[in-house]
Scaffold this motif. Sequence first.
Motif, short mmCIF file in Angstrom:
data_model
loop_
_atom_site.label_atom_id
_atom_site.label_comp_id
_atom_site.label_asym_id
_atom_site.label_seq_id
_atom_site.Cartn_x
_atom_site.Cartn_y
_atom_site.Cartn_z
N ARG A 84 39.86 -4.20 -52.01
CA ARG A 84 40.50 -4.55 -50.74
C ARG A 84 40.29 -3.49 -49.68
NH1 ARG A 84 44.18 -5.51 -54.17
NH2 ARG A 84 45.73 -4.13 -53.24
N LEU A 85 39.05 -3.04 -49.56
CA LEU A 85 38.69 -2.08 -48.52
C LEU A 85 37.86 -2.77 -47.44
CD1 LEU A 85 37.57 0.83 -50.85
CD2 LEU A 85 39.51 0.94 -49.30
N ASP A 86 37.55 -4.06 -47.64
CA ASP A 86 36.60 -4.71 -46.74
C ASP A 86 37.10 -4.81 -45.30
OD1 ASP A 86 38.38 -6.33 -48.02
OD2 ASP A 86 37.01 -7.99 -48.39
N GLY A 87 38.42 -4.76 -45.12
CA GLY A 87 38.92 -4.79 -43.74
C GLY A 87 38.99 -3.41 -43.10
N LEU A 88 38.61 -2.39 -43.87
CA LEU A 88 38.83 -1.01 -43.40
C LEU A 88 37.52 -0.25 -43.21
CD1 LEU A 88 41.60 -0.12 -46.02
CD2 LEU A 88 41.99 -0.55 -43.60
N LEU A 89 36.40 -0.97 -43.24
CA LEU A 89 35.11 -0.27 -43.31
C LEU A 89 34.86 0.66 -42.13
CD1 LEU A 89 32.86 -3.13 -44.73
CD2 LEU A 89 33.92 -1.23 -45.94
N ASP A 90 35.44 0.35 -40.96
CA ASP A 90 35.21 1.19 -39.78
C ASP A 90 36.30 2.24 -39.58
OD1 ASP A 90 32.84 0.04 -39.04
OD2 ASP A 90 33.82 -1.58 -37.94
N ARG A 91 37.25 2.28 -40.52
CA ARG A 91 38.36 3.22 -40.40
C ARG A 91 37.92 4.61 -40.85
NH1 ARG A 91 43.98 1.87 -40.98
NH2 ARG A 91 43.38 -0.20 -40.25
N ARG A 92 38.35 5.64 -40.11
CA ARG A 92 38.02 7.01 -40.50
C ARG A 92 38.92 7.49 -41.62
NH1 ARG A 92 36.89 10.11 -34.77
NH2 ARG A 92 34.98 8.98 -34.27
N PRO A 128 23.37 1.71 -58.23
CA PRO A 128 24.77 1.55 -57.81
C PRO A 128 25.24 0.09 -57.82
CG PRO A 128 23.37 1.87 -55.90
CD PRO A 128 22.48 2.01 -57.10
N VAL A 129 26.54 -0.11 -57.93
CA VAL A 129 27.14 -1.42 -57.72
C VAL A 129 26.98 -1.71 -56.22
CG1 VAL A 129 29.32 -2.72 -57.83
CG2 VAL A 129 28.90 -0.83 -59.42
N PRO A 130 26.61 -2.96 -55.84
CA PRO A 130 26.55 -3.27 -54.41
C PRO A 130 27.90 -2.93 -53.78
CG PRO A 130 25.67 -5.08 -55.70
CD PRO A 130 26.26 -4.11 -56.67
N TRP A 131 27.91 -2.03 -52.78
CA TRP A 131 29.19 -1.47 -52.36
C TRP A 131 30.06 -2.45 -51.61
CZ3 TRP A 131 30.35 -1.22 -47.25
CH2 TRP A 131 29.31 -1.09 -46.33
N ARG A 132 29.46 -3.48 -51.00
CA ARG A 132 30.31 -4.44 -50.29
C ARG A 132 31.17 -5.24 -51.27
NH1 ARG A 132 29.61 -4.83 -44.97
NH2 ARG A 132 27.79 -3.77 -44.14
N GLU A 133 30.56 -5.53 -52.42
CA GLU A 133 31.29 -6.24 -53.47
C GLU A 133 32.45 -5.36 -53.99
OE1 GLU A 133 28.60 -7.42 -56.71
OE2 GLU A 133 30.17 -6.71 -58.06
#
Lengths: 248, 312
Positions: free
Chosen positions: B122-130, B111-116
């Motif tokens: 532009r999902l990095d600010g939403l990681l804890d969002r349901r 897989p592509v490293p998912w954080r990258e």
Amino acid sequence: MSSGPTTALLRTEARLFVREPGAWFWILVFPTALLCVLGLVPSFREPSPDLGGARVLDLYVPVCVLFAVLVAGVQTMPTVLATYRERGIVRRLRTTPLSPASLLLAQAVVHAALVVVSVVLVLTVGWLGYGSPLPAQPLGYLLALLLAVAAMTGVGALVTAFSRTTKIAAAVGSVVLFPMMFTSGVWLPVAAMPEGLQRVVLLSPLGAAARALTDATAGDVPALVDLAVMAGWALVLGAAAVRWFRWE
Amino acid sequence: MTTPEPLVEVIDLRKSYGAVRAVDGVSMTVDRGEIHGVLGPNGAGKTTTVESIAGLRTPDSGTVRVAGTDPAADRARTTRLVGVQLQEARLQPKIRVGEALTLWSALYPDPVPWRELAARLRLDGLLDRRFDDLSGGQRQRLSIALALVGRPELVVLDELTTGLDPQARRETWSLVRETRDRGTTVLLVTHSMEEAQQLCDRVTVIAGGRDCATGTPAELVGGADAATVTSFVPSGPLSLDEVAALPGVATVRAEGDRVVVGGSEDLALELVGWLEGRGVVPRRLRVAEGSLDDAYLTLVSDPAATTEEATR
């Protein structure tokens, strides 16, 4: 396929299940709570001459155990699977290297694990709180429990197969739930039923399960006929579910 | 110069559901590195076509190949070659963005490293969002991320921007372009003409279960004989049938009191001359470049008549 994807899915599904207290309350908390409430009735704690000297409370221990099995298989799991189907999650997973059967497997494992915890809880509370005996024939008990789980999973899969939407699945699950609660002995333990009724109820999966669990608790090997009834239901329902279950 | 082998090849695909012929002879190719649009009205067979490419459907007849693989026969390889964003597919209601990305990366061997990936979309600010708390645009960005995490050669995006507001649409478009620029081929299903014109390198138009044209948006506009659109309010009575019979006219329709004529490049001048001869003055005359919209309408209104391809 390696175990990696399946394990990852299992971990995710377990985590999501924890976020649904409405679902696990009925499996994990309610059966033990029911036993505690019944234990408050003084006459239930006395040996009853009508039952050959057994206590009503002891007869209710397997009923509470089967309640957990029943709710997990017939109510909670069909609702989750129908939701996943309705939301297109299953279709989405089919485009990944994961097999859609893994989803069913993950859900079955999560529910079975919770049922096992609930059973241990019911038995422990019954034993410590009211002196109800622990299964004297643990292997027979486990076998009967597994067959009951298999049969209820079959019922649940069939409910999902014939329900187009989540709402229908929940409704059909409830309709199926009540007669099955009766056969498990929630209103009248199987051992206390009149003979004619008992004969019919023992042909149902949970009726057979109730007697098998009671026998195993007393230290007897469960009757072959009871195990065969449960295995038969599991096979027939399982085959029907495979025939009619659709992932989409 | 030899053309490289296309990434996707569909030849005479047919698929029926009961008595309904969803796809009735679609052929198309998708070249490596392009954004290829599949355009058509609802129920034209677009989704069935791309689902056959993604291995979700088994065709009744015809050939489908993705990088030489038959998607219906080799599911394991296809799921690694093709990343899919499905129309209206949602995730588990309470799954968090980070959890979905973690799960999806665990499904693929490399897989592509998912954080990258999350940062790129532009999902990095939403990681804890349901999932159920995400907006439409955020869900689509997550959906693209999940489709890309397995490093697919082809990513299928089905009705990607339907229901998004204009700004979220444009943002999503730029992400799709970026995806292509990074080397992933994109197959984009849409019924939006604007989207196809803005985004696609090539477009295949599907109508009535068949492919009726393939080409760049510009080629389709030119090839459909509706390169220009002339419209005016006639000062007196005018027979639309007579206008339609003029050389170079492709389409004629009335929009209120306005007559709209689609046709070849120099049609406007001829039309004005012809009207003058009949004593009709074209008031509020407008001449515009033909859009894919007009070309599309000519194509899908009579699919049987326009089977020639605009390319090659």
